[in-house]
Design an enzyme around this catalytic site. Structure first.
Site, PDB file in Angstrom:
ATOM      1  CG  HIS A 256      -0.375   0.126   2.531  1.00 24.22           C
ATOM      2  ND1 HIS A 256      -0.763  -0.644   3.603  1.00 24.22           N
ATOM      3  CD2 HIS A 256       0.589   0.933   3.022  1.00 24.22           C
ATOM      4  CE1 HIS A 256      -0.052  -0.305   4.672  1.00 24.22           C
ATOM      5  NE2 HIS A 256       0.764   0.645   4.344  1.00 24.22           N
TER       6      HIS A 256
HETATM    7  C1  SAM Z   1       3.955   0.230   7.213  1.00 26.56           C
HETATM    8  S1  SAM Z   1       5.537  -0.318   7.735  1.00 26.56           S
HETATM    9  C2  SAM Z   1       5.236  -2.041   7.913  1.00 26.56           C
HETATM   10  C3  SAM Z   1       6.120  -2.695   8.912  1.00 26.56           C
HETATM   11  C4  SAM Z   1       5.813  -4.182   9.141  1.00 26.56           C
HETATM   12  N1  SAM Z   1       6.026  -4.960   7.950  1.00 26.56           N
HETATM   13  C5  SAM Z   1       4.392  -4.340   9.622  1.00 26.56           C
HETATM   14  O1  SAM Z   1       3.536  -4.777   8.864  1.00 26.56           O
HETATM   15  O2  SAM Z   1       4.126  -3.995  10.773  1.00 26.56           O
HETATM   16  C6  SAM Z   1       6.459  -0.228   6.233  1.00 26.56           C
HETATM   17  C7  SAM Z   1       7.919  -0.588   6.433  1.00 26.56           C
HETATM   18  O3  SAM Z   1       8.579  -0.572   5.162  1.00 26.56           O
HETATM   19  C8  SAM Z   1       9.846  -0.006   5.340  1.00 26.56           C
HETATM   20  N2  SAM Z   1      10.324   0.534   4.055  1.00 26.56           N
HETATM   21  C9  SAM Z   1       9.767   1.504   3.308  1.00 26.56           C
HETATM   22  N3  SAM Z   1      10.480   1.692   2.182  1.00 26.56           N
HETATM   23  C10 SAM Z   1      11.521   0.806   2.233  1.00 26.56           C
HETATM   24  C11 SAM Z   1      12.587   0.500   1.359  1.00 26.56           C
HETATM   25  N4  SAM Z   1      12.747   1.143   0.199  1.00 26.56           N
HETATM   26  N5  SAM Z   1      13.441  -0.476   1.714  1.00 26.56           N
HETATM   27  C12 SAM Z   1      13.303  -1.152   2.890  1.00 26.56           C
HETATM   28  N6  SAM Z   1      12.286  -0.906   3.757  1.00 26.56           N
HETATM   29  C13 SAM Z   1      11.412   0.068   3.424  1.00 26.56           C
HETATM   30  C14 SAM Z   1       9.642   1.066   6.373  1.00 26.56           C
HETATM   31  O4  SAM Z   1      10.843   1.458   6.996  1.00 26.56           O
HETATM   32  C15 SAM Z   1       8.659   0.389   7.326  1.00 26.56           C
HETATM   33  O5  SAM Z   1       9.324  -0.283   8.357  1.00 26.56           O
END
Ligand code: SAM
Length: 357
Positions: A256
């Protein structure tokens, strides 16, 4: 809100119209103030959590005066704040003594395993800093802030956001782990954007032969869980090598936050990182499998706007995600709804033949 239907309805959050108020609203005699007041209600909630009102009332139900003495706050203002919290469903009052409802005990006391207190700063900043620029996002059709870059440069905001996601994960991980397909004789899970690592750790508890690797941005891993079979890897799932030989890839609340091109690229890279027959498990919200009801629909639409204003992602239909999975080389996408997991549903598919993108 344009009709007599309540903004938030139900016994636990009982801010709803009585018939007279509903008629006044429908006939437009009263202005539509609930929406403005909802914003003020968020601030009342944040202030109460910050002042430790909920923690103090968990220790002992109290009058406004008693609470004011305990917390060294102004008794007259405290009395009004307590009345507001009772009106919003966070407190109950009997004989002048305030006590917690199940909602505030579960979500807003600091020691609760599902406490959202540490995550309130994230929502406060979202409402006060990001959403005031919604008109820009709607006009341009693009996000106003690269949200995850902002988190990397703002440790306090990142901590609050991670605390929020961890609290929800703690609630949902057991039911979710029960239906995630894992090889009997061990295997390796890649938790893409797994941050706190709680979905992986739940799987590790259930499957003694399993290993897991969480790949996330550096700040996001600061407060990650610790487990002897869990590896934390700092990096970008969009640009860095994902590795290979995984049996399961988790993408929980990741899709999302991405636009269509990013999703297509990530699905293809995950397909290449999985062993033949390995599974991708997407945890997200799907518009076409939403719980019926106006409140659920409106909340999902608000969430959709939030993804658009903050990240450039959006809420998708399961059917659309399934189509993108097939295009990336996955087979038999199935929709699963874990019990007790109202905000995160699953799309599960297996990789046909790995193909390097
Ligand atoms: C909404 S959180 C979800 C965390 C976990 N998976 C959960 O469902 O509770 C989105 C995660 O994606 C990570 N994220 C966003 N862009 C990223 C990228 N380009 N590479 C690695 N992680 C990323 C963020 O740091 C964050 O921890």
């Amino acid at each position: 809100m344009g009709s007599a239907a309540p903004a938030f309805y139900g016994r636990r959050v009982p801010l709803f119209f009585n018939p007279l108020e509903a008629a006044a609203h429908r006939l437009s005699i009263a202005p539509p103030m609930f929406d403005y007041f909802n914003t003020l209600g968020l601030h009342a909630l944040v202030a109460a959590a910050r002042l430790r009102v909920f923690d103090a009332l968990r220790e002992r139900p109290s009058t406004a005066d008693g609470l004011a003495t305990t917390l060294t706050i102004d008794p007259r203002t405290a009395e009004v704040l307590l009345r507001v919290l009772a009106g919003l469903g966070y407190l109950r009052v009997k004989g002048g003594r305030y006590r917690l409802t199940r909602t505030s005990r579960t979500w807003f006391t600091t020691d609760s395993p599902t406490s959202l207190v540490a995550g309130l700063e994230f929502w406060e900043r979202t409402a006060c800093v990001i959403w005031p620029r919604l008109a820009e996002a709607v006009r341009d059709g693009s996000p106003v802030t690269p949200f995850y870059e902002l988190l990397e440069s703002d440790a306090a905001l990142s901590r609050s956001f991670q605390a929020w996601t961890a609290a929800l994960a703690r609630r949902q991980a057991p039911a979710t782990a029960r239906i995630i397909p894992v090889p009997r004789d061990g295997g390796h899970v890649l938790d893409v954007g797994g941050s706190h690592g709680l979905f992986s750790v739940e799987l590790l508890h259930r499957h003694p032969g399993l290993r897991a690797t969480v790949l996330d941005l550096p700040q996001a891993l600061e407060a990650a869980a610790d487990h002897p079979r869990l590896t934390l890897r700092a990096g970008s799932f969009l640009d860095d090598d994902l590795g290979e030989g995984y049996d399961v890839a988790l993408l929980f609340n990741i899709v999302h936050g991405l636009d269509d091109q990013e999703v297509a690229k990530l699905f293809a890279r995950v397909a290449a990182a999985l062993n033949p027959g390995g599974a991708i498990v997407i945890g997200d919200q799907f518009r076409d499998s939403l719980m019926p009801g106006r409140a659920s629909r409106t909340l999902l639409d608000l969430l959709d706007l939030n993804y658009r204003v903050a990240t450039g992602g959006r809420v998708r239909d399961f059917r659309e995600v399934a189509r993108m999975l097939r295009a990336a080389g996955f087979d038999r996408p199935r929709h699963r709804r874990p019990l007790r997991s109202v905000v995160t549903e699953l799309a599960v598919a297996v990789v046909k033949s790995p193909s390097r993108p």
